[in-house]
Scaffold this active site. Structure first.
Site, PDB file in Angstrom:
ATOM      1  N   ARG A 106      39.676  22.002  36.388  1.00 21.00           N
ATOM      2  CA  ARG A 106      39.415  23.309  35.751  1.00 21.00           C
ATOM      3  C   ARG A 106      39.853  23.211  34.302  1.00 21.00           C
ATOM      4  O   ARG A 106      40.980  22.789  34.014  1.00 21.00           O
ATOM      5  CB  ARG A 106      40.204  24.432  36.421  1.00 21.00           C
ATOM      6  N   HIS A 133      30.876  27.926  36.853  1.00 28.17           N
ATOM      7  CA  HIS A 133      31.909  28.080  37.897  1.00 28.17           C
ATOM      8  C   HIS A 133      31.197  27.957  39.260  1.00 28.17           C
ATOM      9  O   HIS A 133      31.079  28.921  40.018  1.00 28.17           O
ATOM     10  CB  HIS A 133      32.581  29.449  37.741  1.00 28.17           C
ATOM     11  N   GLN A 136      32.518  29.152  42.802  1.00 29.24           N
ATOM     12  CA  GLN A 136      32.556  30.612  42.948  1.00 29.24           C
ATOM     13  C   GLN A 136      31.215  31.134  43.483  1.00 29.24           C
ATOM     14  O   GLN A 136      31.159  32.033  44.318  1.00 29.24           O
ATOM     15  CB  GLN A 136      32.865  31.252  41.581  1.00 29.24           C
ATOM     16  N   ASP A 229      32.310  40.724  35.714  1.00 25.14           N
ATOM     17  CA  ASP A 229      33.415  39.786  35.455  1.00 25.14           C
ATOM     18  C   ASP A 229      34.210  40.359  34.271  1.00 25.14           C
ATOM     19  O   ASP A 229      33.734  41.294  33.596  1.00 25.14           O
ATOM     20  CB  ASP A 229      32.822  38.404  35.111  1.00 25.14           C
ATOM     21  N   CYS A 270      34.304  38.182  40.715  1.00 24.59           N
ATOM     22  CA  CYS A 270      34.949  36.903  41.051  1.00 24.59           C
ATOM     23  C   CYS A 270      36.467  37.031  41.101  1.00 24.59           C
ATOM     24  O   CYS A 270      37.129  36.228  41.758  1.00 24.59           O
ATOM     25  CB  CYS A 270      34.529  35.830  40.051  1.00 24.59           C
ATOM     26  N   ARG A 315      36.139  31.821  48.996  1.00 25.23           N
ATOM     27  CA  ARG A 315      36.384  30.699  48.076  1.00 25.23           C
ATOM     28  C   ARG A 315      36.917  29.504  48.864  1.00 25.23           C
ATOM     29  O   ARG A 315      36.536  28.363  48.632  1.00 25.23           O
ATOM     30  CB  ARG A 315      37.411  31.080  46.990  1.00 25.23           C
TER      31      ARG A 315
HETATM   32  N1  NVA Z   1      34.918  34.402  33.179  1.00 28.44           N
HETATM   33  C1  NVA Z   1      36.224  34.286  33.793  1.00 28.44           C
HETATM   34  C2  NVA Z   1      36.087  33.868  35.206  1.00 28.44           C
HETATM   35  C3  NVA Z   1      37.396  33.788  35.959  1.00 28.44           C
HETATM   36  C4  NVA Z   1      37.226  33.352  37.389  1.00 28.44           C
HETATM   37  C5  NVA Z   1      37.052  33.294  33.001  1.00 28.44           C
HETATM   38  O1  NVA Z   1      36.538  32.236  32.662  1.00 28.44           O
HETATM   39  O2  NVA Z   1      38.212  33.592  32.709  1.00 28.44           O
HETATM   40  N1   CP Z   2      37.740  33.558  40.767  1.00 31.26           N
HETATM   41  C1   CP Z   2      38.602  32.609  40.397  1.00 31.26           C
HETATM   42  O1   CP Z   2      38.232  31.503  40.028  1.00 31.26           O
HETATM   43  O2   CP Z   2      39.894  32.969  40.473  1.00 31.26           O
HETATM   44  P1   CP Z   2      41.140  32.141  39.920  1.00 31.26           P
HETATM   45  O3   CP Z   2      41.025  32.133  38.414  1.00 31.26           O
HETATM   46  O4   CP Z   2      42.342  32.882  40.409  1.00 31.26           O
HETATM   47  O5   CP Z   2      41.065  30.754  40.452  1.00 31.26           O
END
Ligand code: NVA
Ligand code: CP
Length: 336
Positions: A106, A133, A136, A229, A270, A315
Site C-alpha cells: 500500500r 484500490h 476494495q 469516498d 469504502c 474485505r
Molecule cells: N480515497 C481514499 C480511500 C481510502 C480507503 C484514500 O486513498 O485515502
Molecule cells: N477501505 C480501506 O482500505 O480501509 P483502510 O484504509 O482502513 O485499510
C-alpha cells in the site's frame, strides 16, 4: 481457471471471468469460515505486508486472512524498514521475494507497485495506490451480489471526487462486470480520459453503460447503489480541504439524495468516513467549515440503507480469495 503465480495490481489486468472466479471463491471461503470449516490452503507459506500509508481494514484483512489460510505474516511500515529511503523498490522486491511467498503493497503511485511486481519472483498484491484500490472493489461487488443477488445491470452511482483510487477502480470494475456506472462530480473531478476510454472498450463487451453527470439528483434516479469516498485522500495536503468542500458539498450523500434514488437503494462507502465529529479530522474540518458531516451525513451512514459494515467484513473474505488463488491451486468449485 488458475490464477496461481499472478500479481493482483489492478482490475484492468483481469478478465470478467477471472474476477467472477475470485468473487465465487471469496463466497466459498466466507461460507467455510462461518461454518468453522478449516481452509488452510496456503499452509506454511509466509507473506510480507508493506504499508507506506495507514490502514485498519486492509491490514487486518491481510493478517486475518493469512492466518486463516495457514500462513505467517510480517508487517512493514515506513518507519521500520529501509524501503524508499535506503533501498530501492527493485532491490526490496528481490530481497523480500527470496524470503516470502507473496507481498502486499500500500502506498503512493501505481508505478511503485508495478515496479515491485516487475522485480518480484512472487505474487504482489495492491493494497491501495493513489490510482487504484482493486481489493476494495472485490469486497464491494461481493456485498452488492449478496444484497441484490446479482451484479450485471445494477445501477451504480459514485458521488464525489471521481479522479482518485475509488472512482477509478469502481469504474473499471463496473465496466468489466456489466454494472451501469455513473460518476457524479463537478467539472474537473472526473476520471482521466484515457482510463475512461479503456473502460468504454470493456463496457462494449459487458454491456455496461457508463455515464458522467454533474447533477446529483438526476444521477441517482433509479440507482441501486449510491457510493461515496472521502473528499481528501491519504497523502494529499491538508490545504486542499477548502477547495474540496467548495466543490463537493453539493455532492454530499444525504437523506434528500437517497430519497431521489431507487426505493431499494443502498448506501456504500469504502471507509473510513467523516460522517460526524467523532474523529480528529471530522471535528477539525467540521468546526472550521461549520459542517456536521462531510461526504455523507450521520443519518444516511447510520440509516437502514447503509451496508458499510457488511462491505468492511467482506474485505477479509475477498483478500483471502486473492491470496489463496494466486498462491495455491484452489479447486475450481462452486460454493459448498
Ligand atoms: N480515497 C481514499 C480511500 C481510502 C480507503 C484514500 O486513498 O485515502
Ligand atoms: N477501505 C480501506 O482500505 O480501509 P483502510 O484504509 O482502513 O485499510
Amino acid at each position: 481457471m488458475n490464477l496461481k503465480g499472478r500479481d493482483f495490481l489492478k482490475l484492468l489486468d483481469f478478465t470478467a471471468e477471472e474476477i467472477f472466479f475470485l468473487l465465487d471463491l471469496a463466497a466459498e471461503l466466507k461460507a467455510k469460515k462461518k461454518a468453522g470449516i478449516p481452509h488452510r490452503l496456503c499452509e506454511n507459506k509466509n507473506v510480507a505486508l508493506i504499508f507506506e500509508k495507514t490502514s485498519t481494514r486492509t491490514r487486518c484483512s491481510f493478517e486475518v486472512a493469512a492466518h486463516d489460510l495457514g500462513m505467517g505474516v510480517t508487517y512493514l511500515d515506513p518507519s521500520c524498514s529501509q524501503i524508499g529511503r535506503k533501498e530501492s523498490i527493485a532491490d526490496t522486491a528481490r530481497v523480500l521475494s527470496s524470503m516470502f511467498d507473496g507481498i502486499e503493497y500500500r502506498g503512493y503511485g501505481q508505478e511503485i507497485v508495478e515496479k515491485l511486481a516487475e522485480f518480484s519472483a512472487v505474487p504482489v498484491w495492491n493494497g491501495l495506490t493513489n490510482e487504484f484500490h482493486p481489493t476494495q472493489i472485490l469486497a464491494d461487488f461481493l456485498t452488492i451480489r449478496e444484497h441484490f443477488g446479482y451484479l450485471k445491470g445494477i445501477n451504480f452511482v459514485y458521488m464525489g471526487d471521481a479522479r482518485y483510487n475509488m472512482g477509478n477502480s469502481l469504474m473499471v470494475g463496473c465496466a468489466k462486470l456489466g454494472l451501469n456506472f455513473t460518476a457524479c462530480a463537478p467539472e474537473g473531478y472526473f476520471p482521466d480520459e484515457k482510463l475512461v476510454e479503456k473502460c468504454r472498450e470493456e463496457a462494449k463487451k459487458s454491456g455496461a453503460i457508463l455515464r458522467f453527470s454533474t447533477n446529483p439528483e438526476e444521477a441517482v434516479r433509479n440507482a441501486h447503489v449510491v457510493y461515496t469516498d472521502v473528499w481528501v485522500s491519504m497523502g494529499e495536503p491538508f490545504e486542499v480541504w477548502r477547495e474540496r468542500i467548495d466543490a463537493l458539498l453539493p455532492y454530499q450523500v444525504n437523506e434528500k439524495l437517497m430519497r431521489a434514488a431507487s426505493e431499494d437503494a443502498v448506501f456504500m462507502h469504502c471507509l473510513p468516513s467523516y460522517h460526524n465529529h467523532e474523529t480528529a479530522i471530522g471535528k477539525e474540518i467540521g468546526e472550521k467549515f461549520g459542517l456536521e458531516a462531510l461526504e455523507v451525513t450521520e443519518e444516511v451512514f447510520e440509516g437502514k440503507r447503509a451496508i458499510v459494515f457488511e462491505e468492511a467484513e467482506n474485505r477479509m473474505h475477498t483478500i483471502k480469495a486473492v491470496m489463496a488463488a494466486t498462491l495455491s491451486n484452489v479447486p475450481n468449485s462452486p460454493v459448498d
